[in-house]
Design a protein around this motif. Structure first.
Motif, PDB file in Angstrom:
ATOM      1  N   ASN A 195       0.842  -1.207   0.000  1.00  0.00           N
ATOM      2  CA  ASN A 195       0.000   0.000   0.000  1.00  0.00           C
ATOM      3  C   ASN A 195       0.879   1.261   0.000  1.00  0.00           C
ATOM      4  OD1 ASN A 195      -2.253   1.670   0.193  1.00  0.00           O
ATOM      5  ND2 ASN A 195      -2.392   1.465   2.445  1.00  0.00           N
ATOM      6  N   SER A 199       0.640   4.043  -1.652  1.00  0.00           N
ATOM      7  CA  SER A 199      -0.071   5.322  -1.620  1.00  0.00           C
ATOM      8  C   SER A 199      -0.564   5.659  -0.225  1.00  0.00           C
ATOM      9  CB  SER A 199      -1.250   5.297  -2.603  1.00  0.00           C
ATOM     10  OG  SER A 199      -2.158   4.271  -2.259  1.00  0.00           O
ATOM     11  N   GLY A 200      -0.861   4.619   0.586  1.00  0.00           N
ATOM     12  CA  GLY A 200      -1.339   4.875   1.935  1.00  0.00           C
ATOM     13  C   GLY A 200      -0.218   5.198   2.904  1.00  0.00           C
TER      14      GLY A 200
END
Length: 287
Positions: free
Chosen positions: A166, A168-169
Motif C-alpha cells: 500500500n 499510496s497509503g
C-alpha cells in the motif's frame, strides 16, 4: 604240764582309726600343760574310728575353723566377666557385628533398587530409540506434500510499514524515532531512494529501526567528532530484500539500511535502480 605258747606273731587288731589330715595336736609342754608320761608298754585304750575327726571348736578355742566338708567352706561360684556385658541377650561383640551387618544389608538393598530403576529407564530409552530408528528406516507409509503459495517478490509488508502493498497509503507519512534517541521525525517515501554516499551501512529488523539508527548516529556522533555534515544523519534508504543476508550477499550489499548525510529533500529523491524495492526516510524535524 606247762602251757604251750604259739611263738608265731599275733594278728594286729583292725580297729585302728583311719588316717585323716588335720592340724597337728599340741604336743606336750607346747601350751604349758604337761602330759603325764605314759610308758610305751602301757596298752592304749581303744579309740573309736571317728576319734581322729576331733571337734575343731574344742581344739582351736572359741573361733572354730570351718570344716572342709561344711557347706560354709564351699567356694562361691565365680561369674564370667564376658557374660556380664550383654545387650538384648547377646554379647557386646555379637551385638555390634549384627548392627554392622544390618547396615550393610540395607545399603546393598538400596543400591540394588536404585540400579534397577536406572536400568529400567535406560532400557525404556533404548526401546524408544529403536522404535524411532525403525520408523525412520522403514519410511512413511504415505507421503503428503503441501505446497505453500509462493510469496511475491515485493511482499515485504511486515517490515516496510506497508510500502510494498500500500505505497499510496504510507507515502509521506511521518515516523517519530525512539524517544531516548531524540524523538526525531522522518517523512517516509515508498519506492524512492535518497542521494549521497552512505555514512554507514548496517542490518536492521525493519524500516522503522533503520530510521532509529539514523537518529542514534545524529545523537552520539557530534559530541565526539563535532557537528558537521559527516556526523549528522539526514536520511535513510531501506532495502527490504537485503534483510535476508543470503540475498544481501548475492546482491553484494553490506546491509539493508544505509545512513545518508545531507542535504536531503523530496526533490532530490530518485527511483531506485537496484532491481528490488527501496524506501526512503528524510529527517524533517526534531521532537
Amino acid at each position: 604240764m606247762a602251757a604251750t605258747y604259739d611263738s608265731g606273731p599275733e594278728v594286729a587288731p583292725q580297729n585302728y582309726p583311719e588316717v585323716a589330715h588335720h592340724a597337728p595336736q599340741p604336743g606336750p609342754g607346747q601350751y604349758g600343760h604337761q602330759q603325764p608320761y605314759q610308758d610305751s608298754a602301757t596298752p592304749k585304750p581303744e579309740q573309736s574310728p571317728h576319734a581322729a575327726y576331733a571337734d575343731p571348736s574344742t581344739t582351736y578355742g572359741s573361733n572354730p575353723a570351718a570344716s572342709p566338708y561344711s557347706t560354709h567352706a564351699q567356694t562361691a561360684p565365680s561369674h564370667n566377666k564376658s557374660e556380664a556385658a550383654t545387650i538384648c541377650g547377646c554379647s557386646l561383640l555379637v551385638f555390634i557385628l549384627s548392627c554392622i551387618i544390618a547396615l550393610l544389608s540395607a545399603a546393598v538393598i538400596g543400591l540394588a533398587a536404585g540400579t534397577g530403576v536406572e536400568a529400567s529407564r535406560a532400557n525404556d530409552a533404548t526401546n524408544k530409540l529403536l522404535a524411532m530408528s525403525s520408523s525412520v528406516s522403514a519410511g512413511p507409509t504415505k507421503t503428503t506434500t503441501v505446497t505453500a503459495p509462493a510469496a511475491a517478490a515485493t511482499d515485504f509488508n511486515a517490515i516496510d510499514d506497508g510500502c510494498s502493498n500500500n505505497p499510496s497509503g504510507v507515502n509521506k507519512t511521518v515516523y517519530t524515532s525512539f524517544s531516548l534517541l531524540g524523538g526525531l521525525k522522518f517523512t517516509k517515501y515508498c519506492n524512492m531512494d535518497t542521494p549521497n554516499a552512505p555514512l554507514l551501512s548496517l542490518f536492521t529488523a525493519d524500516f522503522d529501526t533503520c530510521m532509529d539508527a539514523c537518529a542514534a548516529f545524529t545523537k552520539y556522533e557530534p559530541p565526539i567528532f563535532g557537528n558537521n555534515i559527516n556526523t549528522t544523519c539526514a536520511a535513510v534508504s531501506f532495502i527490504p530484500l537485503w534483510t535476508n543476508k543470503v540475498n544481501a550477499t548475492g546482491g553484494g550489499a553490506p546491509g539493508n539500511c544505509y545512513l545518508k548525510p545531507g542535504p536531503q529533500n523530496e526533490t532530490a529523491l530518485h527511483v531506485p535502480n537496484i532491481g528490488t524495492e527501496c524506501h526512503a526516510g528524510i529527517l524533517t524535524g526534531g521532537s
